[in-house]
Write an enzyme that holds these catalytic residues in place. Structure first.
Site, PDB file in Angstrom:
ATOM      1  CG  ASP A 250      -9.210  -0.314  11.654  1.00 16.43           C
ATOM      2  OD1 ASP A 250      -8.293  -1.073  11.274  1.00 16.43           O
ATOM      3  OD2 ASP A 250      -9.533   0.722  11.022  1.00 16.43           O
TER       4      ASP A 250
ATOM      5  CD  GLU B 165      -8.746   1.906   7.342  1.00 11.91           C
ATOM      6  OE1 GLU B 165      -8.927   1.050   8.236  1.00 11.91           O
ATOM      7  OE2 GLU B 165      -7.943   2.847   7.462  1.00 11.91           O
TER       8      GLU B 165
ATOM      9  CG  HIS C 264      -6.271  -1.521   8.569  1.00 10.97           C
ATOM     10  ND1 HIS C 264      -6.390  -0.410   9.370  1.00 10.97           N
ATOM     11  CD2 HIS C 264      -4.946  -1.642   8.334  1.00 10.97           C
ATOM     12  CE1 HIS C 264      -5.202   0.107   9.592  1.00 10.97           C
ATOM     13  NE2 HIS C 264      -4.298  -0.622   8.981  1.00 10.97           N
TER      14      HIS C 264
ATOM     15  CG  ASP D 116      -0.292  -0.390   2.513  1.00 11.72           C
ATOM     16  OD1 ASP D 116       0.946  -0.419   2.558  1.00 11.72           O
ATOM     17  OD2 ASP D 116      -1.007  -0.655   3.484  1.00 11.72           O
TER      18      ASP D 116
HETATM   19  C1  GLP Z   1      -0.708   0.541   8.530  1.00 13.82           C
HETATM   20  C2  GLP Z   1      -0.367  -0.259   7.282  1.00 13.82           C
HETATM   21  C3  GLP Z   1      -0.626  -1.730   7.468  1.00 13.82           C
HETATM   22  C4  GLP Z   1      -0.043  -2.181   8.778  1.00 13.82           C
HETATM   23  C5  GLP Z   1      -0.724  -1.477   9.907  1.00 13.82           C
HETATM   24  C6  GLP Z   1      -0.215  -1.897  11.271  1.00 13.82           C
HETATM   25  O1  GLP Z   1      -1.995   1.002   8.545  1.00 13.82           O
HETATM   26  N1  GLP Z   1      -1.037   0.176   6.131  1.00 13.82           N
HETATM   27  O2  GLP Z   1      -0.072  -2.444   6.385  1.00 13.82           O
HETATM   28  O3  GLP Z   1      -0.201  -3.555   8.915  1.00 13.82           O
HETATM   29  O4  GLP Z   1      -0.477  -0.085   9.754  1.00 13.82           O
HETATM   30  O5  GLP Z   1       0.958  -1.208  11.565  1.00 13.82           O
HETATM   31  P1  GLP Z   1       1.961  -1.575  12.694  1.00 13.82           P
HETATM   32  O6  GLP Z   1       2.669  -2.819  12.238  1.00 13.82           O
HETATM   33  O7  GLP Z   1       2.902  -0.419  12.771  1.00 13.82           O
HETATM   34  O8  GLP Z   1       1.185  -1.781  13.928  1.00 13.82           O
END
Ligand code: GLP
Length: 260
Positions: free
Chosen positions: A135, A142, A137, A66
């Protein structure tokens, strides 16, 4: 889903082992790379193996999950920049071997469908690394995302912008409002999904993902339909799992711990 509960160091070692096997066994491996903090210890371990044991990424192609819309690649928080810093610049990928979504593209719709085509042309993703948002995702799909969605533009949920404000000087207003993300249907085409979650703030999302009913309200639940999905969590992220003891027992009695 296979659920493995272990400490952060063991989780990183197991994921690096799976990636190393893929790189050594496949002549043209395709990796799916995630940003966020969850995979960082894996990237550190892969870098260590590259430097000390000669693990090479020279034949690997990779696709990112992403990207924020409106951040140039040079922006410190663009996912392209983050993945370059955390992994790509530390190992030996060939030039142009790591593909990312272009959040500055004039035609975001075309950029999205081109991306799905590029993944297909590469033969699909062998191993997709994933994190999970609080949440539920995955990538930036989302709550409310179609479980069959393809790569596309999405509006970020307010909760995600709050969660990610820490990367933007703590200021939620600086977090972009839109992103490009591989769809859930795109992600489900990867041959092996490997999701890492650590910390108590992920406990509810992990419980829903593994044990909740499949629903677009918790997008990661779609992974229950994948034939080869591995979820690696620490004790805190596992704390709401109803079957936590069973997963621990299953892993403890596993005949070959390295294989998942
Ligand atoms: C972001 C990214 C996701 C990731 C998520 C969790 O929103 N787009 O790909 O998995 O955050 O992030 P973290 O690993 O920092 O908790």
């Amino acid at each position: 889903m296979e659920v493995i509960i272990a400490d952060d160091h063991e989780l990183a070692t197991l994921v690096a082992d799976a990636i190393e096997r893929l790189l050594r066994d496949d002549s043209a491996p395709v990796l799916g790379l995630a940003t966020g903090s969850s995979p960082l210890s894996v990237y550190d371990e892969l870098t260590r193996r590259h430097e000390r044991q000669g693990l090479s990424f020279a034949e690997v192609r990779a696709f990112m999950l992403d990207e924020y819309v409106g951040l140039p690649a040079s922006h410190p928080q663009s996912y392209r920049n983050v993945i370059d810093t955390e992994l790509v610049s530390r190992v030996d990928f060939a030039e142009d071997a790591v593909h990312g979504l272009d959040g500055m593209a004039e035609d975001l719709v075309a950029a999205s469908s081109d991306y799905d085509h590029a993944i297909a042309e590469a033969g699909g993703i062998d191993l997709q690394i994933l994190g999970i948002g609080t949440d539920g995702h995955i990538a930036f799909n989302e709550p409310g995302s179609s479980l069959a969605s393809r790569t596309r533009v999405k509006t970020l949920a307010h909760q995600t912008r709050i969660d990610n404000a820490r990367f933007f000087d703590g200021n939620v207003d600086r977090v972009p409002q839109h992103c490009l993300t591989q769809g859930l249907g795109t992600i489900m085409e990867a041959r092996h999904l490997v999701l890492i979650a650590t910390g108590g703030h992920k406990a509810e999302a992990v419980h829903q993902m593994v044990e909740g009913p499949i629903s677009s309200m918790w997008p990661a639940t779609v992974m229950q339909m994948h034939p080869h999905a591995t979820v690696l969590v620490d004790d805190a992220a596992a704390s709401r799992l109803q079957l936590g003891d069973y997963y621990r027992q299953t892993y403890a009695s596993k005949l070959d711990k390295e294989r998942f």
